[in-house]
Scaffold this active site. Structure first.
Site, PDB file in Angstrom:
ATOM      1  N   THR A 330       0.849  -1.190   0.000  1.00  0.00           N
ATOM      2  CA  THR A 330       0.000   0.000   0.000  1.00  0.00           C
ATOM      3  C   THR A 330       0.882   1.237   0.000  1.00  0.00           C
ATOM      4  O   THR A 330       1.921   1.263   0.672  1.00  0.00           O
ATOM      5  CB  THR A 330      -0.948   0.024   1.216  1.00  0.00           C
ATOM      6  N   HIS A 382       2.470 -11.736  14.135  1.00  0.00           N
ATOM      7  CA  HIS A 382       3.551 -12.309  14.941  1.00  0.00           C
ATOM      8  C   HIS A 382       3.327 -13.801  15.231  1.00  0.00           C
ATOM      9  O   HIS A 382       4.245 -14.504  15.655  1.00  0.00           O
ATOM     10  CB  HIS A 382       3.675 -11.539  16.266  1.00  0.00           C
TER      11      HIS A 382
END
Length: 411
Positions: A330, A382
């Site tokens: 993006t 994560h």
């Protein structure tokens, strides 16, 4: 005899759509395969074609939410050419109802012979502006959303109906201390975006790591070869192709960045990279996909992105073009963003955020120099990607961008 036109099946997970706009009016004669309405799902906007020629009889209204298979309208057998002179010109369908009367007063040589995109046509209708008076800047003279937003009502049009002129002459809304409000129904696309973003924040262990890139080498390379590149390939050389190439190269060393979790217990590693490119469309942010980006050259990536971006601006993207994707890029820099923490595009595990290029002082070979610098951000899940992998991946992307020759040599 009449034929019922129903909401078509547009995707396995889509159960309903919203009728966002009629492109023809009730009683109009329509040709077979002529687009008569715009439907909006939670993923894309698409057009509804007439399944035969005849007289259109509208059943569903703009703003209605319709289930798949619901009746939208009927088409009756009949002749309507005399009532609708512009009907045979299918490309003019979105604006035919608003252009028929004023067109005779306009100089046809003053403007491009293009048509308005559905989004542009809607804006022009709301402004009361004849599309024939707007010069389009899109491909083949097509009027874009930006053209429509910039368009102003001509003096003669504003002075004609007194009722329309009255609101423009009332400066009451601009009075200091005014507390006006307006309400709009959320579109299916906006509701889906909101739902997905909240889900990502709640269901992933999202973390963001940052770095910065000296863009001077790429800018020098573009300046040196941009003309010959465009002459040979027919497309401009932008930054996005370099970033896409750097990302797909770095993933060979850090495959977890291109992975995803399925069924809560399985890690799926893809040996291909389908890059989702975030694009600002008239009705919200969409992420069309460049398939197998790892196998494309710089010009191949630029052409793929340009084609998808054009479709996004005109609300022409299909469900297939936005389904899937293994990684997202993006670019908030086009809007002036200095730094941000992009949100993961689930079920992907990571997203790269590009930002504005700013001339800043940095230390180089023991000297303070001014260089065009960009902050880059990698948001990642994560649960899949460890800190070592996320930082290593972003450092590798930085190295490839600051020494573009590495992209060609694969080192």
């Amino acid at each position: 005899m009449s034929l019922e036109i129903k909401v078509p099946t547009v995707g396995e997970s889509i159960t309903e759509v919203t009728l966002s706009q009629w492109l023809k009016q009730d009683g109009d004669f329509v040709e077979m395969d002529e687009n008569i309405a715009e439907l909006e799902s939670d993923k894309a906007t698409f057009e509804l074609p007439a399944e035969k020629a005849g007289i259109l009889r509208i059943i569903a209204q703009e703003g209605d939410t319709l289930e798949i298979g619901a009746i939208v309208c009927t088409i009756e057998e009949g002749e309507g050419a005399a009532a609708t002179p512009a009907a045979p010109k299918a490309d003019a369908a979105p604006v035919a109802a608003t252009t028929a009367a004023p067109a005779a007063d306009e100089n046809p040589d003053s403007y491009a012979a293009g048509t308005a995109s559905p989004a542009a046509a809607k804006i022009l209708r709301e402004k009361g502006i004849d599309p024939a008076t707007v010069k389009g800047t899109g491909k083949e003279g097509r009027i874009t959303k930006e053209d429509a937003e910039k368009a102003q009502v001509a003096p003669k049009a504003a002075a004609a109906p007194a009722a329309k002129a009255a609101p423009a002459a009332a400066p009451v809304a601009a009075v200091a201390g005014a507390r006006n409000e307006r309400r709009e129904k959320m579109t299916n696309l906006r509701k889906t975006i909101a739902k997905r973003l909240v889900a990502v924040k709640n269901e992933t262990a999202m973390l963001t790591t940052f770095n910065e890139v000296n863009m001077q080498p790429i800018m020098d390379l573009r300046k040196k070869y941009k003309d010959s590149f465009k002459e040979k390939h027919g497309i401009g050389l932008g930054f996005m192709s370099f970033f896409t190439k750097a990302v797909t190269t770095a993933m060979k060393e850090f495959p977890a960045v291109n992975a995803r979790i399925e069924n809560g217990t399985e890690l799926v590693y893809s040996d291909f990279v389908d890059v989702s490119i975030a694009v600002s469309a008239p009705k919200g942010l969409v992420v069309p996909i460049v398939r197998n980006a790892e196998s494309l050259s710089l010009d191949g990536i630029e052409k793929a992105i340009a084609g998808l971006a054009a479709k996004a601006r005109d609300n022409k993207l299909t469900i297939e073009e936005m389904t899937g994707g293994t990684f997202t890029i993006t670019n908030g820099g086009v809007f002036g963003s200095m730094m941000s923490t992009p949100i993961i595009n689930a079920p992907q595990s990571a997203i790269l955020g590009m930002h504005n290029i700013i001339q800043r002082p940095i230390a180089e070979n023991g000297q303070v120099v001014i260089r065009p610098m960009m902050y880059i951000a990698l948001s990642y899940d994560h649960r899949i990607i460890d800190g070592r992998e996320s930082v290593g991946f972003l450092v590798r992307v930085k190295e490839l961008l600051e020494d573009p020759a590495r992209l060609l040599l694969g080192v």
